[in-house]
Design an enzyme around this catalytic site. Structure first.
Site, PDB file in Angstrom:
ATOM      1  N   ASP A 102      38.916  42.683  43.149  1.00 46.91           N
ATOM      2  CA  ASP A 102      39.892  43.241  42.418  1.00 46.91           C
ATOM      3  C   ASP A 102      40.959  43.957  43.400  1.00 46.91           C
ATOM      4  OD1 ASP A 102      38.365  41.985  40.412  1.00 46.91           O
ATOM      5  OD2 ASP A 102      38.924  43.489  38.941  1.00 46.91           O
ATOM      6  N   LYS A 165      45.827  41.298  36.752  1.00 43.66           N
ATOM      7  CA  LYS A 165      45.132  42.316  35.858  1.00 43.66           C
ATOM      8  C   LYS A 165      46.162  43.401  35.692  1.00 43.66           C
ATOM      9  CE  LYS A 165      41.297  45.553  36.824  1.00 43.66           C
ATOM     10  NZ  LYS A 165      40.135  45.708  37.766  1.00 43.66           N
ATOM     11  N   LYS A 197      43.627  39.356  32.819  1.00 39.54           N
ATOM     12  CA  LYS A 197      42.488  40.395  32.796  1.00 39.54           C
ATOM     13  C   LYS A 197      43.227  41.991  32.378  1.00 39.54           C
ATOM     14  CE  LYS A 197      38.876  43.202  35.202  1.00 39.54           C
ATOM     15  NZ  LYS A 197      38.078  43.543  36.168  1.00 39.54           N
TER      16      LYS A 197
END
Length: 256
Positions: A102, A165, A197
């Site tokens: 991430d 995300k 996300k």
């Protein structure tokens, strides 16, 4: 999404959950507890999301080829590190056993007009982890402007993101339905297989259901699955388990 009972909705949310501990005071005992919590009698979370320094420990606990994937964060949370430093973080995380990365984009540089900084960062990290799932964090609560959120989404997708995300969970505004709407439309319009996300502030099944319904409205039926949708949350699991046990979903949201 077909009409699900509250228990079915909770079980589905569990399968999409990146169970997260990115607290500053996280320690080895907390990681052991997180690995255990990710595996429930009602199913397991999609992944755990942890600091890079704990990846090797988590891999040792879960072993190889475990259904709970290990995600970690790089260039986190500031987005300010040099590309070479972030690439080194990424390579070490993969060596330690991470399945997913991430990555925070250099959103401050982006806000100052430097789109190339985003492309360079995402491209370099993508090359450093070609087999891993790369989730690119935009920090939408800091970007704020809808046009800029759309542009950051496009840049991340074009540079090779597997997911985009919303947030680190470390700023005052994290996931919002407004940002989700913009990002999901960017994914749809890209015509690429890219996931979404939302992260930060989603702590109840009722909250989660709003995001799931928005995603299905934009992306269509049968799009929602762990390979295309994740929740980043630490406290959502508590409400999921309560709902599966027969309690109503709480309507009060808390932080990451």
């Amino acid at each position: 999404m077909e009409l699900l009972s509250p228990r079915e909705a909770a079980a589905f949310a569990l399968s999409l959950l990146d169970l997260t501990n990115l607290r500053d005071d996280c320690d080895a005992a907390a990681i052991a507890a997180l690995c255990a919590r990710a595996q429930t009698p009602n199913g397991h979370s999609a992944a755990i999301c942890i600091w890079p320094r704990f990846v090797a420990q988590a891999r040792g606990i879960l072993g190889s080829d475990h259904p709970v994937r290990i995600a970690t964060v790089v260039n986190f949370p500031s987005g300010d590190l040099p590309v070479e430093t972030v690439v080194a973080e990424t390579r070490q995380a993969i060596a330690d056993g991470a399945d997913e990365i991430d990555l925070v984009i250099p959103y401050k540089a982006f806000l100052a007009g430097d789109e190339a900084a985003v492309t360079a960062m995402v491209t370099a990290v993508r090359a450093a982890c070609p087999e891993a799932c790369l989730k690119v964090i935009l920090e939408t609560g800091e970007i704020r402007d809808s046009g800029k959120i759309r542009r950051a989404s496009e840049l991340a997708i074009e540079a090779g993101a597997d997911f985009i995300k919303t947030s680190t969970g470390k700023v005052s505004v994290n996931a919002t339905l407004e940002a989700a709407d913009i990002m999901l439309q960017a994914i749809r319009d890209s015509r690429r297989k890219v996931g979404f996300k939302p992260a930060g502030g989603i702590s109840t099944v009722a909250d989660a259901d709003l995001y799931l319904r928005l995603a299905e409205t934009i992306m269509g039926a049968n799009w929602l699955m762990p390979s295309t949708f994740r929740f980043g949350a630490s406290s959502l699991l508590d409400d999921i388990l309560n709902v599966i046990a027969g309690a109503p979903s709480s309507r009060v949201s808390s932080g990451y």
